[in-house]
Design a protein around this motif. Structure first.
Motif, PDB file in Angstrom:
ATOM      1  N   UNK A  87     105.666  29.614  20.333  1.00  0.00           N
ATOM      2  CA  UNK A  87     105.434  30.996  19.896  1.00  0.00           C
ATOM      3  C   UNK A  87     104.410  31.037  18.769  1.00  0.00           C
ATOM      4  N   UNK A  88     104.589  30.150  17.787  1.00  0.00           N
ATOM      5  CA  UNK A  88     103.668  30.105  16.653  1.00  0.00           C
ATOM      6  C   UNK A  88     102.266  29.703  17.103  1.00  0.00           C
ATOM      7  N   UNK A  89     102.198  28.734  17.991  1.00  0.00           N
ATOM      8  CA  UNK A  89     100.907  28.258  18.464  1.00  0.00           C
ATOM      9  C   UNK A  89     100.156  29.367  19.199  1.00  0.00           C
ATOM     10  N   UNK A  90     100.864  30.139  20.004  1.00  0.00           N
ATOM     11  CA  UNK A  90     100.224  31.240  20.738  1.00  0.00           C
ATOM     12  C   UNK A  90      99.687  32.298  19.778  1.00  0.00           C
ATOM     13  N   UNK A  91     100.416  32.527  18.676  1.00  0.00           N
ATOM     14  CA  UNK A  91      99.944  33.474  17.661  1.00  0.00           C
ATOM     15  C   UNK A  91      98.636  32.981  17.049  1.00  0.00           C
ATOM     16  N   UNK A  94      95.602  33.349  19.399  1.00  0.00           N
ATOM     17  CA  UNK A  94      95.073  34.722  19.357  1.00  0.00           C
ATOM     18  C   UNK A  94      94.269  34.946  18.077  1.00  0.00           C
ATOM     19  N   UNK A  95      94.797  34.448  16.968  1.00  0.00           N
ATOM     20  CA  UNK A  95      94.124  34.616  15.684  1.00  0.00           C
ATOM     21  C   UNK A  95      92.726  34.002  15.703  1.00  0.00           C
ATOM     22  N   UNK A  96      92.609  32.819  16.310  1.00  0.00           N
ATOM     23  CA  UNK A  96      91.318  32.123  16.347  1.00  0.00           C
ATOM     24  C   UNK A  96      90.489  32.500  17.579  1.00  0.00           C
ATOM     25  N   UNK A  97      91.019  33.425  18.375  1.00  0.00           N
ATOM     26  CA  UNK A  97      90.291  33.932  19.550  1.00  0.00           C
ATOM     27  C   UNK A  97      89.859  32.792  20.477  1.00  0.00           C
ATOM     28  N   UNK A  98      90.811  31.937  20.814  1.00  0.00           N
ATOM     29  CA  UNK A  98      90.532  30.790  21.672  1.00  0.00           C
ATOM     30  C   UNK A  98      90.926  31.100  23.119  1.00  0.00           C
ATOM     31  N   UNK A  99      90.083  30.701  24.043  1.00  0.00           N
ATOM     32  CA  UNK A  99      90.355  30.932  25.472  1.00  0.00           C
ATOM     33  C   UNK A  99      91.167  29.757  26.026  1.00  0.00           C
ATOM     34  N   UNK A 126      89.342  23.157  19.274  1.00  0.00           N
ATOM     35  CA  UNK A 126      90.637  23.532  18.688  1.00  0.00           C
ATOM     36  C   UNK A 126      90.893  22.828  17.348  1.00  0.00           C
ATOM     37  N   UNK A 127      89.851  22.383  16.689  1.00  0.00           N
ATOM     38  CA  UNK A 127      90.036  21.630  15.444  1.00  0.00           C
ATOM     39  C   UNK A 127      90.731  22.447  14.369  1.00  0.00           C
ATOM     40  N   UNK A 128      90.298  23.699  14.171  1.00  0.00           N
ATOM     41  CA  UNK A 128      90.943  24.530  13.154  1.00  0.00           C
ATOM     42  C   UNK A 128      92.379  24.855  13.553  1.00  0.00           C
ATOM     43  N   UNK A 129      92.594  25.069  14.831  1.00  0.00           N
ATOM     44  CA  UNK A 129      93.951  25.327  15.314  1.00  0.00           C
ATOM     45  C   UNK A 129      94.855  24.134  15.017  1.00  0.00           C
TER      46      UNK A 129
END
Length: 262
Positions: A87-91, A94-99, A126-129
């Motif tokens: 759940x947190x990862x999906x949030x 979205x925040x980082x606008x990743x496809x 996905x480094x920042x993620x």
């Protein structure tokens, strides 16, 4: 040392591990803790004992111990926390606008690693993620991009045969499947006939391909010429299962030939 096959429910994977049968008494369906060189300690279940397997045991990771009730409770806790991590990862995605689409998340047994698997149409930065997830969960984060077949394995469903998808029921790994396998078995090349729900070629095309290849060895190929009653005729179709083929004469008449009699 002896060898045992262990199954991990998190991804339906099977792997071989060595163990000392003088120190550990293992049997099928017994839960164990193993030490994996790639993911550290993992909780798994014995799928089969392979004491007679001829393999170099030095390359195998080891079974640490038979699991305890405390271990099992830790395993269940890891599963529940991994669901929250999704759940947190999906949030954050979205925040980082990743496809990317997050499939699942899995802690290893001692929670020293948290693995996220995802599907994406192209390469994702996905480094920042990963940094944000590391700060949030205080453990080593691994993000692994997987294919569309892995997504079908996770979602599940039913194939054209009416049975559960092979990938979500018993397959532990994906073998390479080619269009030549469909041609080899005279299967219709229509995408609706040879593609699974994942959009890729049906895994079951692999199952009988070797048998078809073996059975076709004594049969002529379509388009080749053979001699029937001293006449040179063309092969127009082949029935591998019946071990028969049809030929066409100059007058366009057809004849079915039993390969056992030719």
């Amino acid at each position: 040392m002896s060898v045992v096959q262990v199954k991990f429910d998190s991804n339906n994977q099977l792997a071989l591990f060595k163990y000392d049968k003088h120190k550990l008494v293992l049997k099928n369906n017994l839960t164990v803790i193993v030490d994996s060189s790639t993911r550290g300690f993992l909780f798994g279940k014995v799928a089969s004992i392979l004491d007679d397997l001829n393999i170099d045991e030095s390359s195998l990771d080891r079974v640490v111990r038979v699991s305890t009730k405390k271990d099992y409770l830790q395993y269940l806790s890891n599963i529940e926390d991994a669901k929250k991590a999704i759940v947190k990862c999906k949030e954050l995605v979205i925040k980082h606008n990743l496809s990317m689409h997050i499939l699942d998340a899995n802690y290893n047994f001692d929670r020293s690693q948290l693995l996220f698997r995802f599907v994406a149409d192209e390469r994702v930065d996905f480094r920042q993620l990963a940094r944000d997830l590391g700060s949030c969960f205080k453990t080593r984060i691994e993000l692994r991009q997987v294919g569309i077949r892995d997504k079908a394995k996770e979602v599940g469903g039913f194939g054209p045969c009416g049975r559960r998808l092979c990938c979500s029921s018993f397959l532990s790994s994906f073998d390479s499947v080619s269009i030549n396998m469909a041609k080899n078995q005279n299967v219709s090349l229509s995408p609706s006939k040879i593609n699974g729900v994942c959009g890729r070629l049906l895994c079951c095309l692999k199952y009988e391909n070797d048998m078809y290849s073996e059975m076709k060895e004594g049969l002529p190929s379509v388009g080749s010429n053979v001699f029937i009653n001293d006449e040179d005729v063309k092969v127009v179709s082949v029935d591998v299962l019946k071990n028969k083929y049809k030929v066409m004469f100059d007058d366009k008449s057809l004849l079915e030939v039993d390969n056992n009699d030719s």
